[in-house]
Motif scaffolding. Structure first.
Motif, PDB file in Angstrom:
ATOM      1  N   GLU A  53       0.837  -1.197   0.000  1.00 26.63           N
ATOM      2  CA  GLU A  53       0.000   0.000   0.000  1.00 26.63           C
ATOM      3  C   GLU A  53       0.884   1.264   0.000  1.00 26.63           C
ATOM      4  O   GLU A  53       0.642   2.196  -0.756  1.00 26.63           O
ATOM      5  N   THR A  94     -14.904   1.953  -4.989  1.00 31.45           N
ATOM      6  CA  THR A  94     -14.505   2.208  -3.614  1.00 31.45           C
ATOM      7  C   THR A  94     -15.201   1.281  -2.629  1.00 31.45           C
ATOM      8  O   THR A  94     -14.827   1.238  -1.469  1.00 31.45           O
ATOM      9  N   GLU A 109      -7.508  -0.500  -6.017  1.00 30.47           N
ATOM     10  CA  GLU A 109      -6.690   0.506  -5.349  1.00 30.47           C
ATOM     11  C   GLU A 109      -6.916   0.482  -3.853  1.00 30.47           C
ATOM     12  O   GLU A 109      -6.048   0.770  -3.056  1.00 30.47           O
ATOM     13  N   TYR A 110      -8.162   0.186  -3.454  1.00 28.03           N
ATOM     14  CA  TYR A 110      -8.503   0.264  -2.032  1.00 28.03           C
ATOM     15  C   TYR A 110      -8.529  -1.125  -1.420  1.00 28.03           C
ATOM     16  O   TYR A 110      -9.405  -1.480  -0.647  1.00 28.03           O
ATOM     17  N   SER A 130      -9.139  -1.771   2.186  1.00 30.67           N
ATOM     18  CA  SER A 130     -10.521  -1.588   2.650  1.00 30.67           C
ATOM     19  C   SER A 130     -11.450  -2.675   2.118  1.00 30.67           C
ATOM     20  O   SER A 130     -12.454  -2.988   2.752  1.00 30.67           O
ATOM     21  N   TYR A 133      -5.238   2.615   8.342  1.00 27.23           N
ATOM     22  CA  TYR A 133      -5.124   2.694   6.881  1.00 27.23           C
ATOM     23  C   TYR A 133      -6.468   3.019   6.239  1.00 27.23           C
ATOM     24  O   TYR A 133      -6.533   3.681   5.208  1.00 27.23           O
ATOM     25  N   LYS A 156      -6.816   6.652   6.250  1.00 26.65           N
ATOM     26  CA  LYS A 156      -6.038   7.280   5.170  1.00 26.65           C
ATOM     27  C   LYS A 156      -6.734   7.087   3.830  1.00 26.65           C
ATOM     28  O   LYS A 156      -6.800   7.996   3.021  1.00 26.65           O
ATOM     29  N   GLN A 157      -7.210   5.865   3.610  1.00 29.70           N
ATOM     30  CA  GLN A 157      -7.841   5.605   2.319  1.00 29.70           C
ATOM     31  C   GLN A 157      -9.180   6.334   2.186  1.00 29.70           C
ATOM     32  O   GLN A 157      -9.602   6.628   1.081  1.00 29.70           O
ATOM     33  N   ASP A 199      -8.816   9.360   0.134  1.00 30.61           N
ATOM     34  CA  ASP A 199      -8.690   9.000  -1.280  1.00 30.61           C
ATOM     35  C   ASP A 199     -10.030   8.595  -1.863  1.00 30.61           C
ATOM     36  O   ASP A 199     -10.384   8.957  -2.975  1.00 30.61           O
TER      37      ASP A 199
END
Lengths: 439, 627
Positions: A406, B403, B431-432, B435, B544, B547-548, B551
């Motif tokens: 990540e 997402t 990308e996530y 999550s 995390y 943080k995401q 985004d």
């Protein structure tokens, strides 16, 4: 983008030669119409340049660069004529009257080059800097960027990061594949550690680049009537600041650019620092203090022996030169330890010494200095994000490969904002070219 | 008499079954139209469900109360959690499945769904009423009238099997291809492409030397796919593991010219991650051998699937090279391997609900959209079936976002970038990823499924109980606080900064677990193991996720900057011709998709954004020469 654009591409008129550039699909027709048949491409031909009525505008050199091997990637042409105002005016009006032609917007040639893939973003920015370069150092830095030197460095980093990420993703996404060794990701951390150091060193060069681009900020400060404005006028060789005997004459921050040892040095004259109730002067003093905050170097002036003390407090700056002024008026007793340099703007005494002392604050440049340094705030910001993320990835070695991945993704995105986005397909390309996937 | 339905699903494979189940659960009167009732739920290729990325999709299908997870649990005979040691975000549940059990469980599930009829027949054409879809005609002339159709033809669209130099028109070995529907799609002006996939020979397990073959077993504690499955009841089996040899490679190299793929007969593009053995030898010939898994196709089935050697070589060559492989020296081939080429529709013709932009009411799902894999197909079936039912009810579409799910990632990838090879899910596409985990699929999606009304009462009750228990436990972990000094007395090494920390914070460190924290707070040992495991993962990723979240918010904003349908990018002066072409072809629906267009530059993106932000769409001022 069907328009053909034109513009005067050389400097202010009048000039010896003026170059008018044309770019777009009509270029060849326009050149033919105004100058007749053009022979070989990319070769200068002396031609009579005429308007639509066949009247001579000027005779000059005509060049044609067929796309895509041209600056903008489109058909390009150049008309090099005598740089008289009337000649250029006549030429531009003639071009403007042709259907399908219009005057270029500012930066439009570069933008077209960018859109046609002839330049990347870093190169475009480098080109903009090259055009506005005023000193030798600015020119060299800009050349490095415009020629893609920086892009090559950044892309090299992006490639290494992509490779590292691909190795990790191979281990994560193809864990059950025979051909992907379980520890494939381990081999990349050494390279990531050195990448982190390389980027960090590169960022450290940013300060140098900033000095090259924006000049060394030298602030002249001191009590009222210490001779600050006289010094700036003397160095500028002209009266930029009003000099009177009245304390508090300078209200605003004035600046003058000097070229010193190939660098640009920006001198700031500031209001004398003192307590005052006069609102305009108070504002001037506030501005002086804020200018002092970002100074690279402070010249602290005083014409009396203990005139530095109360002002030194104003700046915690380590880069400070105490300058004793008005040495032509020998009525003060000074201790040698109380000042660094003594000058007189009246006689010019000490000025050379002062200049060479200022030069010593400029970056030390050997002939071989690399101009691979980031010069844009945008680049430095992205690089900082990248280097922080790589560091975090290295620190989290015990937390889990998914979290390390990540951080490297974040680093890749940050670098990608300079060089272009790295897509997951590129990671997969690397994986599939290195490993035999598919059980 | 004409049959009347809301939704007709054409095809009874993995996409078709999920589509039928989703549409029927949404309350639409649904028909599943298939060649043969007894081929519903057939696994045409390898007998396994899940894996990395794919396992996430199965978990998400299950979270929407779809079928695949439960059926795989009922048919699974070798459960393995991949990447068990690598962090929960990249763990992928996988199982081998007993083909017969899978098919039977699926057919039983389909038969038990209310509002769903199975019709045997061969769909031949779509009936239109103006621009609006109105029904399906069968080859025998019958018609079914309906409001929406979900087309899930798999490899049946102009399917062509290659076996050495032989070419056999077929959808699967021994089954007729669909020829009429390809013509229908072409008539509608949809861009079609041709892809290829392959399958290995099937072996008679009784002729394999099992004594000397390597073994791979199941996990000791199988982790089921479905939230609704408490335990796996099937006996778990082992797979055999062997490798190709230099002799194998030589035979393949010598006979490359006879392989359909290398003799130039196949035009379709195959997947790089599922190469034929010919491809492996050509590209990675220097390897001393390639691994082969010998996967039994069922508990009481002698057929063995040799995973890793799909091929289109002639039958006799297949036998020759397979018999050079250790433990397969005397093996008998039950069915030869083959390559199959088939038509697919360029998925950029679809909206994010998988509805064909040019034909309102027609939805496509599965391999027809250029994907590969049961899981990818099932997930698309779910989206298409759900939305086909929503259209019939006059409701707003339900769109999965990048997402919130792998489903969203897949559909966005397909509809915005199209495919150049059969598309398969990988965790690296998300990308996530931190999550979007397999373990939190229910939390991410079940609430949506509940509000859509497509969840059984049983699951709804169970999920809500679980969520309540989890939230209560999490809240109590947040409330329990300790100073570093106190913690040290219980043997916890924490930065002695005087800062009080909650039990939840302590749990975020890799070295702490609910079990170890129970030394400090004995009441924690009362938390049941499943909830404890979920809390540990939740705590690990909490920072995390935060943080995401920023985004994600950004991407949601980009996704919400919508671009009008059929937008003419060429009116934006300043975009290169090349980009205009790419944008026109990919037809991005929003700014997030624009940013992914190959070759997109920040400058070009800002140009488009600037245009989108204008209040009204105005035409570009006429070009004028400047005096």
């Amino acid at each position: 983008m069907d328009d053909t654009i034109y513009a005067l591409s050389s400097g202010a008129l009048p000039s010896g030669v003026a170059i008018v550039r044309i770019s777009g699909p009509h270029t060849r027709d326009v050149l033919f119409r105004m100058a007749g048949e053009i022979g070989s491409n990319r070769v200068a031909h002396l031609r009579s340049i005429r308007n639509r009525n066949g009247e001579l505008i000027d005779s000059g050199l005509v060049l044609f660069f067929p796309g895509p091997s041209s600056f903008t990637g489109e058909d390009c042409g150049e008309l090099q004529v005598h740089g008289g105002r009337a000649v250029v005016q006549a030429l531009l009006s003639e071009l403007g009257s042709i259907q399908g032609l219009r005057h270029a917007e500012p930066g439009e040639f570069s933008r077209r080059a960018f859109h046609n893939g002839k330049l990347d973003l870093v190169e475009v920015e480098g080109l903009a800097d090259l055009i506005s370069a005023e000193t030798e150092m600015q020119r060299r830095l800009a050349v490095e960027h415009a020629q893609g030197g920086m892009s090559a460095v950044y892309q090299g980093w992006a490639r290494r990061l992509t490779h590292a990420r691909a190795m990790i993703e191979a281990e994560l996404d193809f864990a059950d594949e025979d051909d992907v060794p379980g520890s494939v990701a381990e081999a990349i951390w050494g390279d990531m550690a050195s990448l982190q150091i390389e980027i960090a060193e590169h960022i450290a060069g940013a300060r140098l680049a900033e000095i090259i681009r924006d000049g060394l900020k030298v602030v002249i400060a001191g009590r009222p009537n210490a001779g600050k404005s006289s010094l700036i006028n003397h160095l500028a060789g002209r009266d930029v600041a009003i000099v009177t005997d009245i304390a508090g004459t300078t209200r605003d921050v004035l600046s003058v650019d000097l070229s010193l040892a190939g660098f640009s040095v920006r001198l700031y004259d500031t209001a004398g620092l003192r307590e005052t109730s006069e609102p305009i002067e108070r504002e001037g003093i506030r501005r002086a203090r804020s200018t002092l905050q970002d100074a690279d170097l402070v010249l602290l002036l005083s014409d009396v022996p203990n005139g530095f003390a109360d002002v030194t407090r104003e700046s915690e700056h380590s880069k400070l030169i105490r300058v004793r002024t008005k040495i032509d008026q020998i009525d003060q007793i000074w201790d040698k330890a109380d000042f660094d340099i003594a000058i007189s703007t009246k006689t010019g005494e000490g000025i050379e010494t002062l200049l060479s002392r200022i030069s010593s604050y400029l970056p030390v440049l050997t002939g071989k200095i690399s101009f691979s340094i980031p010069s844009r705030r945008r680049h430095v910001d992205c690089l900082n994000q990248a280097v922080d993320a790589i560091a975090a990835s290295l620190i989290h070695s015990k937390t889990g490969l998914d979290i390390q991945a990540e951080y490297l993704r974040v680093a890749g995105d940050a670098l990608g904002r300079i060089t272009g986005r790295v897509d997951v397909e590129e990671l997969l390309d690397v994986i599939f070219s290195e490993f035999c996937i598919g059980k | 008499m004409t049959l009347k339905y809301d939704v007709v699903i054409i095809g009874g494979g993995h996409a078709g079954c999920e589509a039928a189940s989703a549409a029927a659960r949404m309350g639409a009167r649904t028909a599943l139209l298939t060649h043969r009732r007894d081929t519903i739920g057939v696994m045409s290729c390898n007998p396994a469900i899940g894996g990395l990325g794919k396992g996430h999709l199965v978990r998400e299908i299950d979270a929407m109360d779809g079928l695949m997870g439960r059926i795989a649990d009922a048919a699974g005979i070798q459960f393995r959690l991949l990447n068990r040691k690598k962090g929960p975000a990249v763990r992928g549940p996988r199982t081998q499945a007993d083909r017969r059990l899978y098919r039977e469980a699926m057919q039983e599930a389909i038969a038990s769904i209310e509002n769903l009829d199975v019709i045997e027949g061969d769909a031949f054409d779509l009936l239109m009423n103006g621009r609006q879809l109105s029904g399906v005609t069968l080859k025998n002339g019958r018609t079914i009238s309906c409001r929406t159709v979900v087309l899930t033809t798999g490899t049946f669209l102009r399917g062509l099997i290659h076996l050495g130099e032989r070419k056999i028109p077929a959808g699967r070995m021994g089954e007729e291809p669909s020829l009429g529907l390809s013509a229908t799609l072409e008539r509608f002006g949809l861009r079609l492409g041709r892809l290829k996939t392959g399958t290995p020979a099937r072996l008679d397990g009784r002729t394999i030397d099992w004594e000397n073959v390597g073994r791979q077993g199941a996990d000791d504690e199988p982790v089921p796919f479905s939230f609704m499955t408490d335990r796996i009841n099937n006996r778990q089996i082992e797979c055999g593991v062997t490798r190709t040899t230099a002799a194998t490679h030589k035979i393949i190299t010598d006979n490359l010219g006879k392989s359909a793929m290398y003799s130039g007969q196949i035009m379709g593009v195959g997947p790089r991650y599922c190469p034929s053995i010919e491809d492996k030898i050509v590209k990675f010939g220097e390897r001393d051998g390639h691994q082969i898994f010998l996967e039994p196709e069922g508990l009481d089935d002698n057929t063995v699937y040799p995973n890793g050697i799909s091929t289109s070589l002639p039958e006799n060559i297949q036998q020759e090279f397979i018999r050079t492989i250790p433990c397969l020296e005397h093996v008998v081939i039950l069915q030869p391997g083959y390559a199959i080429e088939y038509d697919h529709v360029d998925p950029r013709e679809l909206s994010s609900t998988l509805e064909v932009l040019k034909i309102p009411g027609l939805f496509l799902a599965g391999q027809i959209n250029g994907t590969t894999g049961y899981e990818e197909a099932g997930a698309q079936g779910l989206v298409a079936g759900l939305n086909a039912a929503l259209v019939c009810g006059g409701n707003d579409p339900h769109v999965f976002s990048r997402t919130n799910s792998y489903i969203g990632v897949m559909i966005d990838d397909l509809t915005s970038r199209g495919v150049s090879e059969p598309y398969r899910m990988f965790t690296s596409r998300a990308e996530y990823r931190l999550s979007l985990r397999a373990d939190n699929a229910d939390v991410r999606l079940t609430p949506d499924a509940i509000s859509l009304g497509m969840v059984s009462a049983e699951r709804q009750h169970r999920f809500q109980c679980w969520a309540r228990t989890f939230e209560t436990a999490k809240a109590s972990l947040m409330a329990l606080q300790v100073t570093p000094n106190e913690a040290r007395k219980f043997g916890f090494h924490i930065n002695q900064d005087g800062q009080r920390r909650s039990a939840f914070e302590l749990l975020s460190y890799a070295e702490h677990s609910i079990g170890s924290l129970a030394r400090l707070w004995p009441e924690l040992s009362a938390i049941e193991p499943k909830i404890a495991a979920a809390l540990e993962i939740d705590a690990t990723y909490a920072v995390y996720m935060e943080k995401q979240a920023a985004d994600i918010a950004n991407v949601k904003r980009e996704e919400s900057a919508e671009i009008p349908e059929y937008f003419d990018f060429s009116i934006l002066s300043g975009l290169s011709n090349e980009l205009v072409q790419k944008l026109t072809l990919t037809a991005p629906r929003n700014l997030a998709q624009v940013l992914k267009v190959d070759g997109m530059t920040p400058a070009a993106a800002s140009l488009i954004l600037a245009y989108l932000r204008r209040d009204t769409v105005q035409s570009v001022p006429p070009k004028k020469a400047i005096q």
